[in-house]
Design a protein around this motif. Sequence first.
Motif, PDB file in Angstrom:
ATOM      1  N   ASP A 299    -124.247 -24.730  25.572  1.00 49.85           N
ATOM      2  CA  ASP A 299    -125.143 -24.540  26.713  1.00 49.85           C
ATOM      3  C   ASP A 299    -126.091 -25.744  26.791  1.00 49.85           C
ATOM      4  O   ASP A 299    -126.917 -25.953  25.904  1.00 49.85           O
ATOM      5  CB  ASP A 299    -125.915 -23.227  26.476  1.00 49.85           C
ATOM      6  CG  ASP A 299    -127.004 -22.987  27.513  1.00 49.85           C
ATOM      7  OD1 ASP A 299    -127.137 -23.789  28.456  1.00 49.85           O
ATOM      8  OD2 ASP A 299    -127.729 -21.975  27.361  1.00 49.85           O
TER       9      ASP A 299
ATOM     10  N   SER B  42    -128.078 -26.357  29.508  1.00 54.52           N
ATOM     11  CA  SER B  42    -128.988 -26.103  30.631  1.00 54.52           C
ATOM     12  C   SER B  42    -130.422 -26.543  30.273  1.00 54.52           C
ATOM     13  O   SER B  42    -130.708 -26.908  29.132  1.00 54.52           O
ATOM     14  CB  SER B  42    -128.970 -24.624  30.988  1.00 54.52           C
ATOM     15  OG  SER B  42    -129.406 -23.867  29.887  1.00 54.52           O
TER      16      SER B  42
ATOM     17  N   THR C 189    -123.447 -25.355  32.054  1.00 56.56           N
ATOM     18  CA  THR C 189    -124.747 -24.985  32.618  1.00 56.56           C
ATOM     19  C   THR C 189    -124.459 -23.706  33.431  1.00 56.56           C
ATOM     20  O   THR C 189    -124.123 -22.698  32.847  1.00 56.56           O
ATOM     21  CB  THR C 189    -125.316 -26.108  33.514  1.00 56.56           C
ATOM     22  OG1 THR C 189    -124.344 -26.468  34.496  1.00 56.56           O
ATOM     23  CG2 THR C 189    -125.698 -27.310  32.704  1.00 56.56           C
ATOM     24  N   GLU C 190    -124.541 -23.808  34.754  1.00 53.52           N
ATOM     25  CA  GLU C 190    -124.101 -22.662  35.554  1.00 53.52           C
ATOM     26  C   GLU C 190    -122.604 -22.795  35.870  1.00 53.52           C
ATOM     27  O   GLU C 190    -122.018 -21.935  36.518  1.00 53.52           O
ATOM     28  CB  GLU C 190    -124.902 -22.563  36.851  1.00 53.52           C
ATOM     29  CG  GLU C 190    -124.876 -23.793  37.718  1.00 53.52           C
ATOM     30  CD  GLU C 190    -125.755 -23.621  38.940  1.00 53.52           C
ATOM     31  OE1 GLU C 190    -125.953 -22.483  39.382  1.00 53.52           O
ATOM     32  OE2 GLU C 190    -126.246 -24.653  39.461  1.00 53.52           O
TER      33      GLU C 190
ATOM     34  N   SER D  23    -126.634 -29.648  36.754  1.00 54.52           N
ATOM     35  CA  SER D  23    -127.499 -28.488  36.998  1.00 54.52           C
ATOM     36  C   SER D  23    -128.366 -28.211  35.771  1.00 54.52           C
ATOM     37  O   SER D  23    -127.987 -28.550  34.649  1.00 54.52           O
ATOM     38  CB  SER D  23    -126.635 -27.252  37.302  1.00 54.52           C
ATOM     39  OG  SER D  23    -127.442 -26.098  37.344  1.00 54.52           O
ATOM     40  N   ARG D  24    -129.524 -27.604  35.986  1.00 57.54           N
ATOM     41  CA  ARG D  24    -130.390 -27.211  34.857  1.00 57.54           C
ATOM     42  C   ARG D  24    -130.286 -25.706  34.598  1.00 57.54           C
ATOM     43  O   ARG D  24    -130.908 -25.181  33.691  1.00 57.54           O
ATOM     44  CB  ARG D  24    -131.849 -27.584  35.165  1.00 57.54           C
ATOM     45  CG  ARG D  24    -132.090 -29.086  35.243  1.00 57.54           C
ATOM     46  CD  ARG D  24    -133.548 -29.410  35.470  1.00 57.54           C
ATOM     47  NE  ARG D  24    -134.401 -28.971  34.374  1.00 57.54           N
ATOM     48  CZ  ARG D  24    -134.542 -29.621  33.235  1.00 57.54           C
ATOM     49  NH1 ARG D  24    -133.885 -30.734  33.035  1.00 57.54           N
ATOM     50  NH2 ARG D  24    -135.359 -29.167  32.305  1.00 57.54           N
ATOM     51  N   LYS D  25    -129.526 -25.009  35.455  1.00 58.82           N
ATOM     52  CA  LYS D  25    -129.453 -23.545  35.343  1.00 58.82           C
ATOM     53  C   LYS D  25    -128.358 -23.097  34.373  1.00 58.82           C
ATOM     54  O   LYS D  25    -127.485 -23.878  34.015  1.00 58.82           O
ATOM     55  CB  LYS D  25    -129.209 -22.940  36.728  1.00 58.82           C
ATOM     56  CG  LYS D  25    -130.358 -23.192  37.686  1.00 58.82           C
ATOM     57  CD  LYS D  25    -130.073 -22.566  39.027  1.00 58.82           C
ATOM     58  CE  LYS D  25    -131.225 -22.839  39.996  1.00 58.82           C
ATOM     59  NZ  LYS D  25    -130.955 -22.324  41.342  1.00 58.82           N
ATOM     60  N   THR D  26    -128.424 -21.818  33.989  1.00 56.55           N
ATOM     61  CA  THR D  26    -127.426 -21.247  33.082  1.00 56.55           C
ATOM     62  C   THR D  26    -126.667 -20.130  33.792  1.00 56.55           C
ATOM     63  O   THR D  26    -127.276 -19.327  34.504  1.00 56.55           O
ATOM     64  CB  THR D  26    -128.105 -20.593  31.849  1.00 56.55           C
ATOM     65  OG1 THR D  26    -129.106 -21.457  31.352  1.00 56.55           O
ATOM     66  CG2 THR D  26    -127.112 -20.273  30.759  1.00 56.55           C
TER      67      THR D  26
ATOM     68  N   SER E 180    -126.078 -21.460  22.180  1.00 55.19           N
ATOM     69  CA  SER E 180    -126.965 -21.257  23.329  1.00 55.19           C
ATOM     70  C   SER E 180    -128.223 -20.524  22.853  1.00 55.19           C
ATOM     71  O   SER E 180    -128.251 -19.964  21.762  1.00 55.19           O
ATOM     72  CB  SER E 180    -126.230 -20.398  24.377  1.00 55.19           C
ATOM     73  OG  SER E 180    -127.095 -20.042  25.435  1.00 55.19           O
TER      74      SER E 180
ATOM     75  N   ASP F 152    -130.379 -15.885  29.605  1.00 58.01           N
ATOM     76  CA  ASP F 152    -129.466 -15.922  30.752  1.00 58.01           C
ATOM     77  C   ASP F 152    -129.389 -14.525  31.371  1.00 58.01           C
ATOM     78  O   ASP F 152    -129.160 -13.548  30.661  1.00 58.01           O
ATOM     79  CB  ASP F 152    -128.084 -16.361  30.247  1.00 58.01           C
ATOM     80  CG  ASP F 152    -127.078 -16.461  31.370  1.00 58.01           C
ATOM     81  OD1 ASP F 152    -127.489 -16.494  32.550  1.00 58.01           O
ATOM     82  OD2 ASP F 152    -125.872 -16.506  31.068  1.00 58.01           O
TER      83      ASP F 152
ATOM     84  N   GLU G 121    -135.587 -24.213  33.744  1.00 56.87           N
ATOM     85  CA  GLU G 121    -134.368 -24.192  34.550  1.00 56.87           C
ATOM     86  C   GLU G 121    -134.650 -24.129  36.050  1.00 56.87           C
ATOM     87  O   GLU G 121    -133.912 -24.677  36.856  1.00 56.87           O
ATOM     88  CB  GLU G 121    -133.484 -23.021  34.120  1.00 56.87           C
ATOM     89  CG  GLU G 121    -133.032 -23.180  32.675  1.00 56.87           C
ATOM     90  CD  GLU G 121    -131.931 -22.227  32.281  1.00 56.87           C
ATOM     91  OE1 GLU G 121    -131.403 -21.524  33.165  1.00 56.87           O
ATOM     92  OE2 GLU G 121    -131.620 -22.174  31.083  1.00 56.87           O
TER      93      GLU G 121
END
Length: 290
Positions: free
Chosen positions: A85, A87, A126-127, A156-159, A182, A186, A228
């Motif tokens: 992960d 993110s 990430t996502e 992306s910075r998201k998960t 991770s 999330d 995120e």
Amino acid sequence: MLQTKEMLKKIKKLDIKTKQLVDGIITGNYNSIFKGQGIEFSEIRDYRAGDDIRAIDWKVTARFNHPYIKEFIEERDLQVYFIIDISGSGSFGTNISKKEKSVEIIASLMFAALRNNDGVGIFLTTENVEKFIPAKKRRKHIIQLLDFLTTFTPNSRKTNLKKSLEEISKIIKRKSIVFVISDFIDNSDYLKPLKLLRRRHDVIALRIIDPREREIPDVGMIELEDEETGEQILVDTSNEEFRNSYSRLISENDSKFQSSMMKIKVDTVPLLTEQDYSTSLKKFFKKRSK
């Protein structure tokens, strides 16, 4: 050229830093815990006192009027995958970021796998799955993986572990050892795809935790930012009730996480950024070897 030299310097430092742990992992039964897919024929040799009579090759024995046995060796040829992960929340850390700590841990396990002649591959997520490098052997390949891990910039910075795990399940065809690294912060429902992944592979969840995520100190008014989403909130940390409520919430989430992982039979190893991770990993390998 300078960038390559810098990268090699960093990898060399990682190699030296993780050497002791790699030795510990090897002596901690890594080889016997993660076994190969079966056995393959090695040779026919003279029967010796104490050999299993079920291994006698009766055709060869009859032909030469002397007992011979078939000898087999373990067909190791294992693949080890790291789902990492990358993110935005990984950049958080009190003295060392979760990402930096993850890199050290992953490097240790990769070099341990290399010492056992196992193939190693990675998924950076990430996502979405942002990078996939199939499993291969050789030190040069491990160095390339660590280079990607330390220099890759995600889109992306998201998960979204759920989406990533669903995609990864379709990619890894052969039974493999799969480490998921991770903080597991999330909101996606990743348990179902993780359970499906575990049905086909040996899955181990390495949860990276920073102490500041467990406990908020009394430092007055502070602004907290979600790494995120970029969302910011102002909180009064001098409020004892707020700090207690936060600690309770974290504790409840921890219990829920552990309980969920046990339910889907995925081994978990919590690893604190502030602590020596070698002890936790050695303890895990020792427990697994029983």
